[in-house]
Design an enzyme around this catalytic site. Structure first.
Site, PDB file in Angstrom:
ATOM      1  N   ASP A   1       9.465   2.954   1.521  1.00 49.29           N
ATOM      2  CA  ASP A   1       8.274   3.651   2.004  1.00 49.29           C
ATOM      3  C   ASP A   1       8.224   3.435   3.517  1.00 49.29           C
ATOM      4  OD1 ASP A   1       5.765   4.383   2.888  1.00 49.29           O
ATOM      5  OD2 ASP A   1       4.710   3.623   1.121  1.00 49.29           O
TER       6      ASP A   1
ATOM      7  N   PHE B   1       0.857  -1.195   0.000  1.00 45.08           N
ATOM      8  CA  PHE B   1       0.000   0.000   0.000  1.00 45.08           C
ATOM      9  C   PHE B   1       0.886   1.236   0.000  1.00 45.08           C
ATOM     10  CE2 PHE B   1      -2.222   3.548   1.915  1.00 45.08           C
ATOM     11  CZ  PHE B   1      -3.355   3.601   1.115  1.00 45.08           C
TER      12      PHE B   1
ATOM     13  N   LYS C   1       2.919  10.151   8.130  1.00 47.10           N
ATOM     14  CA  LYS C   1       2.195   9.819   9.352  1.00 47.10           C
ATOM     15  C   LYS C   1       2.685  10.481  10.643  1.00 47.10           C
ATOM     16  CE  LYS C   1      -0.551   5.993   7.884  1.00 47.10           C
ATOM     17  NZ  LYS C   1      -0.222   5.456   6.559  1.00 47.10           N
TER      18      LYS C   1
END
Ligand SMILES: *Cc1c(COP(=O)(O)O)cnc(C)c1O
Length: 400
Positions: free
Chosen positions: A225, A137, A254
């Site tokens: 990532d 993702f 995040k």
């Protein structure tokens, strides 16, 4: 035909893309949240790995207050001192050279993918490919959606972008085989050190180091990532560190702003020199407020020793859950890396997030339908961890 039922919490004035639980929080402190009825919850999710230094940390509150009174935004047409400071701190921590700031994880990955295209162009590759992983993702924009392996997120959005080639996560041999079959077209490998959205999938030890060696040999960019795994979540500043791996490109978001939107794309070596004036940009990216808050997050993490704390609390929590859940007929596996923990269940478990909140006062997330995902704040202490584990065990006892 029956009229479609309204989903809980899905207000008709909002687009229908979320299914929020009908619980609304009004206040938070550390690892705790309170709802509009005054009920207290233990937060084992941290807004999906965002509020790592806890809710309403006084230093964050103060930084936001003070900066709001001074200056919010001036644009990237002028030097932004907080942006320079954040870039220096982050690149030093990560062993990288340059930073670009944006407003989300998806934008950070878009930046990485644009660097991969420029790298391909330098190498004279006409139809470049980026290697991506099964069950990955990377975000919801067109490029990052195309790089992701999530049929449910992709449904209805064809045609997606070309230029990605997919291999099983954790399988070095599969990528070595690609080097033989497609090596001339490959520009980069994009990988999450631990796959978060697909339920805390941890690669076998040595995987990232092997990818680093292969990328060096083939002159491919290694792009990590670290949007979910970075900034202490797995018990190291960055998850690549467990194997001593420094990538060519790293993306963060995040936890970087503890809830104030900010993303970053860091680059090292030749990858750090690919952009020139005008080749990329963002109106809001790197504004004084977001960058000052992110600098404050890094300071808090250093001063409170949160990386080491994540390592310790994660290990204890995993041990306690594993011991207590051993032999539980509905629990298939308990996995973790630092304070990223996944509990695989033997039944479809989407309803458990609401049950956990309502009946047990603990906030969790269900990944891919059958995995409880835990991402508590990195400030977790022994007493709060024990209370959290007790509530989780109460929840799992109720479904035995
Ligand atoms: C959350 C996440 C993203 C997307 O970030 P957004 O801020 O939602 O765009 C990308 N990659 C990983 C690994 C993530 O966990």
């Amino acid at each position: 035909m029956n009229a479609p039922q309204a989903l809980p919490g899905n207000h008709p004035s909002l687009m229908n893309n979320y299914q929020p639980l009908p619980i609304s929080f009004t206040r938070g402190e550390g690892c705790r949240l309170w709802d509009s009825e005054g009920r207290e919850y233990l937060d084992a999710l941290a807004g999906v790995a965002v509020t790592s230094v806890g809710h309403s940390h006084p230093r964050i509150v103060e930084a936001i207050r003070e900066q709001a009174g001074l200056l919010l935004h001036t644009s990237n047409l002028y030097r932004i001192d907080w942006q320079v400071q954040l870039a220096q701190q982050l690149t030093a921590l990560a062993g990288m050279q340059r930073a670009f700031f944006c407003n989300s994880g998806a934008e950070a990955n878009e930046t990485a993918l644009k660097l991969a295209r420029l790298h391909a162009q330098r190498k004279g590759i006409r139809q470049p490919l980026v290697v991506v992983m099964e069950n990955s993702f990377h975000g919801r924009t067109f490029a990052t959606l195309s790089a992701s392996d999530s049929p449910s997120c992709q449904a209805g959005f064809a045609p997606l972008m070309d230029g990605f080639i997919k291999v099983p996560f954790g399988d070095v041999l599969a990528i070595q085989a690609l080097a033989q079959s497609h090596g001339q077209r490959i520009a980069a490998v994009l990988v999450e050190p631990v796959q978060g959205e697909s339920g805390v999938q941890v690669a076998p030890g040595g995987y990232l180091a092997a990818l680093r060696a292969l990328c060096d040999e083939q002159h491919w960019l290694l792009m990590l990532d670290e949007i979910q795994t970075g900034l202490g979540r797995t018990g190291r500043w960055f998850a690549g560190r467990h194997e001593g791996v420094v990538p060519d490109v790293m993306t963060l978001a995040k936890a970087l702003g503890n809830g104030v939107p900010i993303g970053a794309c860091l680059a090292a070596g030749a990858a750090a020199e690919l952009f020139g004036p005008g080749s990329h940009g963002s109106t809001f990216g790197g504004n004084p407020l977001a960058c000052r808050v992110a600098c404050t997050v890094l300071e808090i993490m250093e001063e409170e020793g949160l990386v080491a704390n994540a390592e310790r609390q994660g290990r204890l929590m995993l041990d306690e859950l594993r011991t207590a859940l051993k032999g539980h007929p509905q629990v298939l596996a308990v996995r973790g890396h630092g304070l990223m923990i996944g509990i695989d269940l033997a039944f479809p478990a989407r309803h458990l997030a609401e049950l956990a909140a309502r009946e047990h006062g603990v906030l969790i997330n269900i990944a891919r339908g059958q995995t409880i995902r835990l991402l508590p704040p990195l400030t977790l202490d022994d007493a709060t961890r024990q209370a959290m584990v007790a509530r989780l065990l109460g929840l799992l006892e109720s479904v035995r």
